[in-house]
Every structure is written in C-alpha cells, then in structure tokens.
Design a protein around this motif. Structure first.
Motif, PDB file in Angstrom:
ATOM      1  N   GLY A 109      81.111  11.606 141.919  1.00 47.29           N
ATOM      2  CA  GLY A 109      81.938  10.752 142.754  1.00 47.29           C
ATOM      3  C   GLY A 109      82.169  11.359 144.119  1.00 47.29           C
ATOM      4  O   GLY A 109      81.880  12.539 144.366  1.00 47.29           O
ATOM      5  N   PRO A 110      82.706  10.574 145.047  1.00 48.19           N
ATOM      6  CA  PRO A 110      82.914  11.054 146.421  1.00 48.19           C
ATOM      7  C   PRO A 110      83.884  12.231 146.476  1.00 48.19           C
ATOM      8  O   PRO A 110      84.823  12.321 145.688  1.00 48.19           O
ATOM      9  N   VAL A 111      83.641  13.128 147.420  1.00 51.52           N
ATOM     10  CA  VAL A 111      84.597  14.205 147.688  1.00 51.52           C
ATOM     11  C   VAL A 111      85.892  13.577 148.187  1.00 51.52           C
ATOM     12  O   VAL A 111      85.881  12.766 149.117  1.00 51.52           O
ATOM     13  N   ASN A 112      87.000  13.927 147.552  1.00 48.19           N
ATOM     14  CA  ASN A 112      88.290  13.372 147.947  1.00 48.19           C
ATOM     15  C   ASN A 112      88.852  14.162 149.119  1.00 48.19           C
ATOM     16  O   ASN A 112      89.432  15.233 148.952  1.00 48.19           O
ATOM     17  N   ARG A 113      88.705  13.619 150.313  1.00 43.31           N
ATOM     18  CA  ARG A 113      89.156  14.320 151.517  1.00 43.31           C
ATOM     19  C   ARG A 113      90.660  14.216 151.722  1.00 43.31           C
ATOM     20  O   ARG A 113      91.207  14.846 152.640  1.00 43.31           O
ATOM     21  N   ASN A 114      91.351  13.436 150.888  1.00 40.32           N
ATOM     22  CA  ASN A 114      92.805  13.360 151.007  1.00 40.32           C
ATOM     23  C   ASN A 114      93.499  14.659 150.623  1.00 40.32           C
ATOM     24  O   ASN A 114      94.690  14.824 150.891  1.00 40.32           O
ATOM     25  N   VAL A 131      92.526  19.457 164.847  1.00 39.72           N
ATOM     26  CA  VAL A 131      92.804  19.075 163.458  1.00 39.72           C
ATOM     27  C   VAL A 131      92.051  17.825 163.018  1.00 39.72           C
ATOM     28  O   VAL A 131      92.040  17.498 161.830  1.00 39.72           O
ATOM     29  N   LYS A 132      91.410  17.143 163.931  1.00 43.95           N
ATOM     30  CA  LYS A 132      90.687  15.922 163.561  1.00 43.95           C
ATOM     31  C   LYS A 132      89.606  16.136 162.505  1.00 43.95           C
ATOM     32  O   LYS A 132      89.422  15.273 161.644  1.00 43.95           O
ATOM     33  N   PRO A 133      88.846  17.252 162.524  1.00 45.47           N
ATOM     34  CA  PRO A 133      87.782  17.399 161.526  1.00 45.47           C
ATOM     35  C   PRO A 133      88.256  17.324 160.081  1.00 45.47           C
ATOM     36  O   PRO A 133      87.482  16.966 159.194  1.00 45.47           O
ATOM     37  N   PHE A 134      89.522  17.672 159.816  1.00 44.37           N
ATOM     38  CA  PHE A 134      89.975  17.583 158.428  1.00 44.37           C
ATOM     39  C   PHE A 134      91.090  16.563 158.210  1.00 44.37           C
ATOM     40  O   PHE A 134      91.274  16.080 157.095  1.00 44.37           O
ATOM     41  N   LEU A 135      91.842  16.198 159.245  1.00 48.11           N
ATOM     42  CA  LEU A 135      92.906  15.212 159.048  1.00 48.11           C
ATOM     43  C   LEU A 135      92.408  13.774 159.188  1.00 48.11           C
ATOM     44  O   LEU A 135      92.960  12.862 158.578  1.00 48.11           O
ATOM     45  N   THR A 136      91.378  13.541 160.000  1.00 51.61           N
ATOM     46  CA  THR A 136      90.815  12.197 160.099  1.00 51.61           C
ATOM     47  C   THR A 136      90.182  11.827 158.755  1.00 51.61           C
ATOM     48  O   THR A 136      89.288  12.511 158.268  1.00 51.61           O
ATOM     49  N   GLY A 137      90.663  10.766 158.156  1.00 50.06           N
ATOM     50  CA  GLY A 137      90.200  10.410 156.818  1.00 50.06           C
ATOM     51  C   GLY A 137      90.896  11.184 155.727  1.00 50.06           C
ATOM     52  O   GLY A 137      90.648  10.968 154.546  1.00 50.06           O
ATOM     53  N   GLY A 138      91.798  12.103 156.104  1.00 50.59           N
ATOM     54  CA  GLY A 138      92.561  12.882 155.137  1.00 50.59           C
ATOM     55  C   GLY A 138      93.972  12.330 155.011  1.00 50.59           C
ATOM     56  O   GLY A 138      94.182  11.117 154.996  1.00 50.59           O
ATOM     57  N   SER A 139      94.970  13.219 154.948  1.00 49.41           N
ATOM     58  CA  SER A 139      96.335  12.757 154.740  1.00 49.41           C
ATOM     59  C   SER A 139      97.310  13.642 155.508  1.00 49.41           C
ATOM     60  O   SER A 139      97.035  14.815 155.762  1.00 49.41           O
ATOM     61  N   VAL A 140      98.439  13.058 155.881  1.00 46.99           N
ATOM     62  CA  VAL A 140      99.509  13.812 156.540  1.00 46.99           C
ATOM     63  C   VAL A 140     100.823  13.471 155.849  1.00 46.99           C
ATOM     64  O   VAL A 140     100.981  12.403 155.249  1.00 46.99           O
ATOM     65  N   ARG A 141     101.758  14.413 155.943  1.00 47.93           N
ATOM     66  CA  ARG A 141     103.103  14.186 155.437  1.00 47.93           C
ATOM     67  C   ARG A 141     104.078  14.369 156.587  1.00 47.93           C
ATOM     68  O   ARG A 141     104.047  15.398 157.266  1.00 47.93           O
TER      69      ARG A 141
END
Length: 545
Positions: free
Chosen positions: A100-105, A136-146
């Motif tokens: 399955g896809p790598v969960n980048r979240n 931070v875009k390389p890992f936060l874009t398509g990822g998650s923030v709190r």
C-alpha cells in the motif's frame, strides 16, 4: 676428525629443518582453526534479530538470508571501499509484495504559535519566513500539522496563512481546559481570557463554529481544520482523577454537539500512557458500546519520560535509540486496541512525540543532536510500518525541542534532515523488507514475549517503490562501527542501473552539526553497501524502464 665435524653439522642441519617444518605445520593448523572460528562467528553472531519485518523478538542465522555460499553471493563492490572486518546486516527486498501507499501523514509536526516582537512600539506577530516555509514543504506538504488552540484573530489569520502556503493534507487542533476540580493541577486553560471557556461540550461546539465556519471553511482554497482533539494528555487515571466512564460520556456529548455544528469534521479523544491501563480500557470500552460512530480517531502521545525516569538514561546514546523499539511496541499495542474497540473504524493518531531533553531539569539541554535524530528516524520507520494513521513531532521549533533554529530556519539541526530525507525519499508504495541484523541488549531487565532480554537491532530498513526506483531508508544505530548492508532482491523483473546513497552522520553520536554526503555506486551482480556508524542512509536504486 673432519668427518665427525661434517656429520655433526649435517645432523644439526637436518634437526633444524625438522623443527622448522613442525613449526610451519603448527602455525598452519592454528590459522585454519582461527579462520574456521571466524567464519562460524560470521554465520552465528551472538546477537541478531529475527528476519521477519524488523522484528526484535527472536534470534536468527544471517547466513539464511543468502541462497548461495557467502563467497559467491557477497563480493566487495569496487566503488564502495570498506574494511573487511565490518559487521554485516542482510535485507531481503520483495518487489512483488506491495503493502500500500506510504502514509506521509506520519511526517507531520506540531506548529507552535508565532512569536510576538516589538515592531514600531507595538507587539506584532512575526510569522515564519518564506525560507522556513520552503524548508518544511518537502515533508509537510501532503503530510499533517497540529495547531495550538488559539482563537484570537491574530493567531487564526497566521494559521490560515501558514497552511495555505504549506498545504498539508491534514490539520489537527486540540481543546484543553479544566474538567474536574481534582485535575486543576494538570489542566489550566492555555487561553484563559477566552470567554467561551473549555469546560463544556457546548463550548467545544461553539469553538468549531467560531473557527471552521467563519475563517477556515470559507477560504477560497477550502483549507480547514478537519481533525478535532478532545483534551490533551488526560492524566485522569492519576491521583484519583476523573473516572473513565464520566470522561467518556463527556467526550461523546462533545462529539455529538460538535458534529451538529459541522458534520464533516472528525473528532477524537485522548488516552494517556499504556493502552492496557485499566482506565484506558474502561474508557475505550464505553466509547465503543455507547457511541462508536461518533468517534473517528484515538490519540496517544509517545515521550520517553517514564523510560528515562525508570532506567536513568539521560545523555545515553544507546538508551535513546533503544527507546525507538519501545515506541514500536506501543504502536502495535495501541493499534490492536483501537482496531478492537473501534471495530476497524477508528484511526490511531500520535499528535505529539519526541525524546525529552538530556537532563531532569526540563527543559534542560536541547533535543537536537544526532542521537535524537536517529531515534526519530527509527520511530518514523515504526509509524510507517505498524499502521499509524498520522503523527506530528513536537515541534518545528520550540525551546528545547525543534527541527531548526529561529523563524528564519537559519540553523537546521540533524533532526530537521531526518524529516527532509524521509519527505524526499519515502514516496510511492511500501514493499516488504525483511532485515537480519546484529544487535545489542541495552537493558537486561527488558524482556521480549519469550522472557528473553530484548535485542535492539543495529540496522533497520524501510523500503518503497516509486516508478522505476526503489528507495530504502536505513538506520545504523551502532555508535562506533560501520556495518555492511547486503541487499537481496526478489521478484525483480528489471535491471539495476545505478545506486545513489545520501548519508546523514556526524563526528560522533551526539553531534549537533550534521554531515551529509552522497555516493554513487555502479550496479554489480552482488553488492555490499557500507553504512557509516551512527547514520541514516537514503539509498536510491534506479531500475531500467
């Protein structure tokens, strides 16, 4: 007389030749015995880990990873020189088993509220710079923030601007406050001036209306806060706190009223600590039996406070990297409990995690060195492999924690490069990677399921395939030694065309200044890749079209 002298000389010469021959035989036998012992030791190291996917509970023979003899299977690659005495680790990569896809979240971060500075005699918000956002875009874009629970216009507008530029896939926000007089020692409002308060489900619903309906949901890009946490680290099982059933009723009432305001949001409560704690079990059971459909996810936080207090490992490199194996164990337990009580409908989320500063007098020394970076890399591997739905590290930059220094991100720590490397390389679909690695027993009191001391592997590998490229994220936890990684591919229908290796390391295991270097390897029939001591390696294996 001369004849006797010649006879004596001849006898002595023959005796000397016999002694030399005997010594040669003895030395040869010793060398053969030593070589045999070394070969046997290489096939049966004292401490290894199971060849199942990063398992740490059973011992295995690394020679089983090779189908041919070691001499024909393992050959030093001429483009990657290394000493012959390196330790060895084996990884079996099955390209035919996509998981399955790598969960980048899980590549998320807690975003602290912006700083205020005096500008022209007035305190104004100073947001992150364009340079920091680009970092931070390389890992936060398509990822998650709190995001923190601040509702004044200044904070809300800054959040809106931040997530508009970064464009994460998920945005989380949490509520906090005082729910019971006994808990006031732990829970004081982080926004005391707010007139709505934090104590009632009605106030929670009003907050949803205030934030999502007014600001975020009306944004042209449709950016909104989808995930709403009920409470933050509820230590209600401690010191005679709020009973589990009472808090469960509160959470169900709040979730119901919040979704009446906005049916599209997702709501999730917190547990705290060990999921098998009786309070947590009673809490989850009541939610499951009385309002399972109102709950969308369950939150837990992973910090090593108890680990450090129990084992006193502040400043210990091996203690820090060993803790990642305990995080993996906790994720497995939490995943099983959430799936059981949620009947497969609840997600598991970790909205804060990290390792604590190096001294008891928190905040203490910063958690920014290479030891923390490798702990974070191993923890991200655990999140990806064990089914964590989303996770946010604490934090982008915050006092004793952080990935970089300042609002300009002018100084990036080793911890930053861990997330950057995962963001760059962990794309596409996961594939199965079974690792056999030498390891260490950090603490003999920590046992596995069989009652044996838990072995921490030096090498862990997470693999994915993205188009015509196989990517490996590899951690070598050994503080001093290089380790040879020997990959073996299964169900590989394409030809290996080239290999690029990027390495994050430092002068020592507690280095704060990172060192990053790249290496290009030529494809070979059999390959050995040397992993430097205390390092994270991103290995790109390019395949034919």
């Amino acid at each position: 007389m001369e004849d006797r002298i010649e006879m004596v000389k001849s006898a002595r010469s023959q005796f000397f030749r016999m002694i030399c021959f005997g010594m040669f035989i003895c030395i040869s036998l010793c060398i053969n015995e030593i070589s045999s012992c070394m070969a046997q030791s290489a096939k049966n190291p004292d401490k290894v880990v199971d060849k199942s996917n990063n398992s740490m509970d059973m011992a295995a023979d690394p020679s089983q990873a090779a189908k041919k003899t070691e001499e024909s299977t393992v050959r030093q690659n001429q483009f990657w020189q290394h000493p012959a005495t390196n330790l060895r680790s084996y990884v079996s990569i099955d390209v035919g088993q996509e998981l399955g896809p790598v969960n980048r979240n899980v590549l998320g971060a807690c975003v602290m509220w912006p700083a205020k500075e005096m500008i022209h005699g007035k305190r104004e918000i100073v947001p992150y710079s364009t340079q920091a956002i680009d970092a931070v875009k390389p890992f936060l874009t398509g990822g998650s923030v709190r995001l923190w629970n601040r509702t004044t216009p200044g904070w809300t507008n800054w959040w809106l601007d931040f997530i508009n530029h970064v464009k994460p896939e998920r945005c989380y926000i949490f509520f906090d406050g005082v729910a019971h007089p006994k808990e006031q020692i732990y829970y004081k409002s982080i926004d005391d001036h707010n007139l709505f308060g934090h104590q009632t489900p009605d106030a929670f619903a009003q907050r949803v209306k205030q934030i999502n309906r007014s600001s975020y949901k009306n944004h042209p890009d449709g950016i909104g806060i989808q995930y709403w946490e009920l409470w933050n680290e509820p230590r209600f099982s401690q010191n005679g706190g709020w009973p589990a059933i009472d808090h469960a009723r509160f959470c169900l009432d709040a979730a119901r009223k919040m979704k009446e305001v906005d049916p599209t949001i997702k709501v999730g409560p917190h547990i705290y600590g060990d999921v098998n704690d009786q309070w947590n079990q009673d809490f989850l059971r009541y939610l499951s039996e009385n309002g399972r459909d109102l709950i969308d996810f369950v939150v837990n936080h992973y910090y090593d406070t108890k680990w450090f207090q129990q084992w006193d490992i502040y400043g210990s490199y091996l203690g820090r990297v060993a803790y990642a194996t305990e995080v993996r164990k906790m994720v497995k337990n939490d995943r099983a409990a959430v799936d059981h009580y949620g009947q497969g409908k609840w997600e598991l989320v970790c909205t804060e995690w990290n390792t604590h500063p190096q001294r008891y007098d928190w905040p203490g020394e910063p958690t920014r060195d290479l030891a923390v970076a490798l702990f974070q890399a191993s923890t991200l591997q655990a999140f990806i492999e064990e089914g964590m739905d989303a996770a946010q590290v604490f934090a982008l930059n915050s006092g004793s924690f952080g990935l970089f220094q300042g609002r300009e991100a002018e100084e990036k720590w080793p911890t930053y490069y861990v997330f950057k490397m995962f963001g760059d390389h962990m794309r596409g679909n996961r594939i199965r990677s079974n690792v056999i690695s030498p390891g260490f027993v950090w603490n003999w009191e920590i046992k596995d399921k069989q009652g044996q001391p838990r072995v921490v592997p030096y090498v862990t590998v997470t693999a994915c395939v993205n188009g015509d490229q196989i990517n490996l994220m590899v951690v070598n936890k050994h503080p001093d030694n290089k380790i040879d990684l020997i990959p073996q591919f299964h169900n590989l229908s394409k030809t290996v065309m080239g290999i690029n290796v990027s390495v994050l390391s430092g002068d020592n295991s507690e280095a704060i200044v990172p060192k990053i270097h790249a290496q290009q390897l030529q494809p070979d029939t059999d390959l050995i890749i040397t992993l430097p001591a205390h390092s994270l390696s991103a290995i790109q294996i390019k395949l034919s079209q």
